[in-house]
Design a protein around this motif. Structure first.
Motif, PDB file in Angstrom:
ATOM      1  N   ASP A  65      38.202  56.422  44.233  1.00 22.83           N
ATOM      2  CA  ASP A  65      37.137  55.869  43.720  1.00 22.83           C
ATOM      3  C   ASP A  65      37.451  54.535  42.806  1.00 22.83           C
ATOM      4  O   ASP A  65      36.964  53.507  43.080  1.00 22.83           O
ATOM      5  CB  ASP A  65      36.165  56.418  43.014  1.00 22.83           C
ATOM      6  CG  ASP A  65      35.557  57.869  43.985  1.00 22.83           C
ATOM      7  OD1 ASP A  65      35.455  57.460  45.229  1.00 22.83           O
ATOM      8  OD2 ASP A  65      35.085  58.550  43.343  1.00 22.83           O
ATOM      9  N   GLU A  66      38.358  54.723  42.221  1.00 19.48           N
ATOM     10  CA  GLU A  66      38.792  53.550  41.284  1.00 19.48           C
ATOM     11  C   GLU A  66      39.192  52.351  41.805  1.00 19.48           C
ATOM     12  O   GLU A  66      38.759  51.170  41.793  1.00 19.48           O
ATOM     13  CB  GLU A  66      39.744  54.266  40.105  1.00 19.48           C
ATOM     14  CG  GLU A  66      40.217  53.048  39.177  1.00 19.48           C
ATOM     15  CD  GLU A  66      41.212  53.441  38.055  1.00 19.48           C
ATOM     16  OE1 GLU A  66      41.771  52.919  37.109  1.00 19.48           O
ATOM     17  OE2 GLU A  66      41.700  54.746  38.122  1.00 19.48           O
ATOM     18  N   THR A  67      40.348  52.657  42.777  1.00 13.50           N
ATOM     19  CA  THR A  67      40.959  51.554  43.625  1.00 13.50           C
ATOM     20  C   THR A  67      39.864  50.951  44.371  1.00 13.50           C
ATOM     21  O   THR A  67      39.942  49.788  44.746  1.00 13.50           O
ATOM     22  CB  THR A  67      42.009  52.176  44.495  1.00 13.50           C
ATOM     23  OG1 THR A  67      42.892  52.809  43.639  1.00 13.50           O
ATOM     24  CG2 THR A  67      42.435  51.188  45.343  1.00 13.50           C
ATOM     25  N   ALA A  68      39.071  51.426  45.077  1.00 15.00           N
ATOM     26  CA  ALA A  68      37.987  51.109  45.920  1.00 15.00           C
ATOM     27  C   ALA A  68      36.934  50.452  45.072  1.00 15.00           C
ATOM     28  O   ALA A  68      36.623  49.127  45.631  1.00 15.00           O
ATOM     29  CB  ALA A  68      37.188  52.425  46.532  1.00 15.00           C
ATOM     30  N   GLU A  69      36.497  50.448  43.924  1.00 13.82           N
ATOM     31  CA  GLU A  69      35.723  49.680  43.186  1.00 13.82           C
ATOM     32  C   GLU A  69      36.514  48.456  42.673  1.00 13.82           C
ATOM     33  O   GLU A  69      35.736  47.360  42.608  1.00 13.82           O
ATOM     34  CB  GLU A  69      35.266  50.437  42.001  1.00 13.82           C
ATOM     35  CG  GLU A  69      34.337  49.662  40.936  1.00 13.82           C
ATOM     36  CD  GLU A  69      33.865  50.384  39.805  1.00 13.82           C
ATOM     37  OE1 GLU A  69      33.181  49.797  38.874  1.00 13.82           O
ATOM     38  OE2 GLU A  69      33.955  51.654  39.837  1.00 13.82           O
ATOM     39  N   ILE A  70      37.890  48.666  42.186  1.00 19.43           N
ATOM     40  CA  ILE A  70      38.597  47.487  42.110  1.00 19.43           C
ATOM     41  C   ILE A  70      38.466  46.296  43.316  1.00 19.43           C
ATOM     42  O   ILE A  70      38.478  45.156  43.083  1.00 19.43           O
ATOM     43  CB  ILE A  70      39.837  47.895  41.663  1.00 19.43           C
ATOM     44  CG1 ILE A  70      39.981  48.604  40.212  1.00 19.43           C
ATOM     45  CG2 ILE A  70      40.948  46.384  41.511  1.00 19.43           C
ATOM     46  CD1 ILE A  70      41.326  48.976  39.654  1.00 19.43           C
ATOM     47  N   LEU A  71      38.771  46.847  44.459  1.00 17.18           N
ATOM     48  CA  LEU A  71      38.694  46.031  45.633  1.00 17.18           C
ATOM     49  C   LEU A  71      37.573  45.467  45.823  1.00 17.18           C
ATOM     50  O   LEU A  71      37.249  44.269  46.386  1.00 17.18           O
ATOM     51  CB  LEU A  71      39.381  46.907  46.865  1.00 17.18           C
ATOM     52  CG  LEU A  71      40.731  47.240  46.622  1.00 17.18           C
ATOM     53  CD1 LEU A  71      41.118  48.335  47.762  1.00 17.18           C
ATOM     54  CD2 LEU A  71      41.963  46.195  46.543  1.00 17.18           C
ATOM     55  N   GLY A  72      36.619  46.351  45.800  1.00 17.41           N
ATOM     56  CA  GLY A  72      35.221  45.773  45.840  1.00 17.41           C
ATOM     57  C   GLY A  72      34.879  44.593  45.059  1.00 17.41           C
ATOM     58  O   GLY A  72      34.124  43.802  45.501  1.00 17.41           O
ATOM     59  N   ARG A  73      34.925  44.839  43.806  1.00 21.32           N
ATOM     60  CA  ARG A  73      34.758  43.723  42.784  1.00 21.32           C
ATOM     61  C   ARG A  73      35.464  42.476  43.020  1.00 21.32           C
ATOM     62  O   ARG A  73      35.156  41.412  42.853  1.00 21.32           O
ATOM     63  CB  ARG A  73      34.864  44.365  41.344  1.00 21.32           C
ATOM     64  CG  ARG A  73      33.996  45.265  40.945  1.00 21.32           C
ATOM     65  CD  ARG A  73      34.034  45.697  39.481  1.00 21.32           C
ATOM     66  NE  ARG A  73      33.073  46.695  39.032  1.00 21.32           N
ATOM     67  CZ  ARG A  73      31.706  46.543  38.779  1.00 21.32           C
ATOM     68  NH1 ARG A  73      31.563  45.322  38.677  1.00 21.32           N
ATOM     69  NH2 ARG A  73      30.970  47.471  38.261  1.00 21.32           N
ATOM     70  N   ALA A  74      36.807  42.666  43.450  1.00 24.69           N
ATOM     71  CA  ALA A  74      37.440  41.550  43.888  1.00 24.69           C
ATOM     72  C   ALA A  74      37.038  40.704  44.829  1.00 24.69           C
ATOM     73  O   ALA A  74      36.904  39.420  45.062  1.00 24.69           O
ATOM     74  CB  ALA A  74      38.928  41.770  44.149  1.00 24.69           C
ATOM     75  N   LEU A  75      36.480  41.581  45.924  1.00 19.33           N
ATOM     76  CA  LEU A  75      35.626  40.615  47.227  1.00 19.33           C
ATOM     77  C   LEU A  75      34.341  40.160  46.476  1.00 19.33           C
ATOM     78  O   LEU A  75      34.128  38.739  47.032  1.00 19.33           O
ATOM     79  CB  LEU A  75      35.079  41.853  48.236  1.00 19.33           C
ATOM     80  CG  LEU A  75      36.347  42.404  49.077  1.00 19.33           C
ATOM     81  CD1 LEU A  75      35.712  43.422  49.951  1.00 19.33           C
ATOM     82  CD2 LEU A  75      37.042  41.201  49.724  1.00 19.33           C
ATOM     83  N   LEU A  76      33.773  40.641  45.593  1.00 18.95           N
ATOM     84  CA  LEU A  76      32.411  40.004  45.036  1.00 18.95           C
ATOM     85  C   LEU A  76      32.724  38.882  44.269  1.00 18.95           C
ATOM     86  O   LEU A  76      32.146  37.836  43.802  1.00 18.95           O
ATOM     87  CB  LEU A  76      31.572  40.980  44.493  1.00 18.95           C
ATOM     88  CG  LEU A  76      31.019  42.090  45.354  1.00 18.95           C
ATOM     89  CD1 LEU A  76      30.276  43.104  44.177  1.00 18.95           C
ATOM     90  CD2 LEU A  76      30.346  41.526  46.210  1.00 18.95           C
ATOM     91  N   GLU A  77      34.069  38.644  43.584  1.00 21.75           N
ATOM     92  CA  GLU A  77      34.214  37.525  42.625  1.00 21.75           C
ATOM     93  C   GLU A  77      34.288  36.449  43.271  1.00 21.75           C
ATOM     94  O   GLU A  77      34.735  35.911  44.288  1.00 21.75           O
ATOM     95  CB  GLU A  77      35.640  37.876  41.990  1.00 21.75           C
ATOM     96  CG  GLU A  77      36.167  36.889  41.179  1.00 21.75           C
ATOM     97  CD  GLU A  77      37.670  36.990  40.524  1.00 21.75           C
ATOM     98  OE1 GLU A  77      37.991  36.314  39.514  1.00 21.75           O
ATOM     99  OE2 GLU A  77      38.270  38.268  40.747  1.00 21.75           O
TER     100      GLU A  77
END
Length: 314
Positions: A65-77
């Motif tokens: 979950d933590e890694t997925a959220e980090i990757l997701g937020r990086a895509l939205l940046e």
């Protein structure tokens, strides 16, 4: 009977494990069918990735979950309302983005390319152009698609009418496609659905308007800022008798278009010798760091060599 001819059988324990596995898979299928039906009626409660089980038979990138959220937020940046994000075979990242508050998701154009159809339930709120029910926006897009691709729309609707008979339709031969290279060369000439030679003036008009709108929007944004890099450069003197102030003055006297000198410091390297460590910013298209090093090393009276310690994009 020869032992090699004996039929292969599973042990009682293996059969029990296989039966348990099949039963679990069936329960999950039924679970997702109920989730999908519920999601079509009401999508207020987000479906968590925890409800899914990684399927080793499919190609997926599964993250904590933590890694997925980090990757997701990086895509939205840096994304805005016009940004399109495509996520390939990483459903956990897609699910992490879907769990974020709506005000933290700047774009609605987020798509998951995933072979495992269970994850259609995560996109149940994307069944319509806007909201959770059909609107005039859907009608407009539907008509625009029919107008832009009339042959495909006619074929698709016609074949869709045979849905219940798919399994009983007679065998047929799919036309062999041309090679990729030939397809690229003849892209404008190949029409799989036998399009008419007539030009749809209305469609051409709409297309021209869209191109003009895009050009105007791009022009309004103005030119993109120049790509820049920050560089840390080491300049090594010959010995402890080298005049360091003259060395620094000579380095900073180098002036390239797109070059900005920054802070510096003297770093001891032993035996009373100090090297110059200096920061600088360069515009990537205007300044070559290797050319800059050559310019610094032309001061042979003071400079023995140079090294790039660090370099990163701004």
């Amino acid at each position: 009977m020869d032992s090699d001819d004996e039929p292969l059988t599973l042990s009682v324990h293996a059969l029990a494990a296989l039966q348990e596995f099949k039963q679990e898979e069936q329960q999950r299928v039924e679970h997702f069918e109920s989730l999908y039906k519920k999601s079509e009626e009401e999508f207020e409660d987000k479906v968590s990735i925890d409800a899914f089980k990684e399927d080793w038979q499919l190609s997926q990138f599964w993250y904590e979950d933590e890694t997925a959220e980090i990757l997701g937020r990086a895509l939205l940046e840096g994304a805005d309302e016009n940004t399109v994000i495509a996520i390939a075979s990483a459903p956990s990242v897609y699910a992490a983005i879907k769990k974020l508050p709506q005000d933290q998701i700047p774009t609605k154009h987020i798509y998951l390319f995933e072979y495992d159809k269970r994850f259609e339930v995560l996109a149940a709120d994307k069944s319509y152009i806007e909201g959770t029910s059909a609107t005039q926006a859907d009608v407009t897009v539907y008509k625009a698609f029919q107008k832009e691709y009339p042959q495909f729309a006619r074929w698709f609707n016609h074949i869709a009418s045979f849905t219940e008979e798919f399994d009983t339709l007679p065998a047929g031969k799919v036309p062999a496609g041309e090679s990729a290279a030939a397809a690229e060369d003849d892209d404008d000439e190949v029409d799989l659905f036998g399009s008419d030679d007539e030009v749809d003036e209305e469609a051409e008009k709409v297309k021209a308007e869209r191109v003009a709108q895009y050009a105007a929007k791009k022009a309004a944004k103005g030119p993109k800022p120049a790509a820049k890099s920050i560089v840390t450069l080491d300049v090594k003197p010959w010995d402890d008798e080298t005049d360091l102030e003259e060395l620094l003055a000579n380095v900073k006297s180098i002036n390239f278009d797109g070059l900005t000198w920054g802070a510096h410091q003297w770093v001891s390297v032993g035996f009373g010798i100090k090297k110059l460590t200096i920061n600088l910013v360069v515009e990537d298209e205007k300044v070559s760091v290797s050319d800059l090093q050559e310019a610094v090393e032309e001061d042979e009276d003071h400079v023995q060599s140079t090294d790039v310690v660090a370099m990163q994009k701004l």
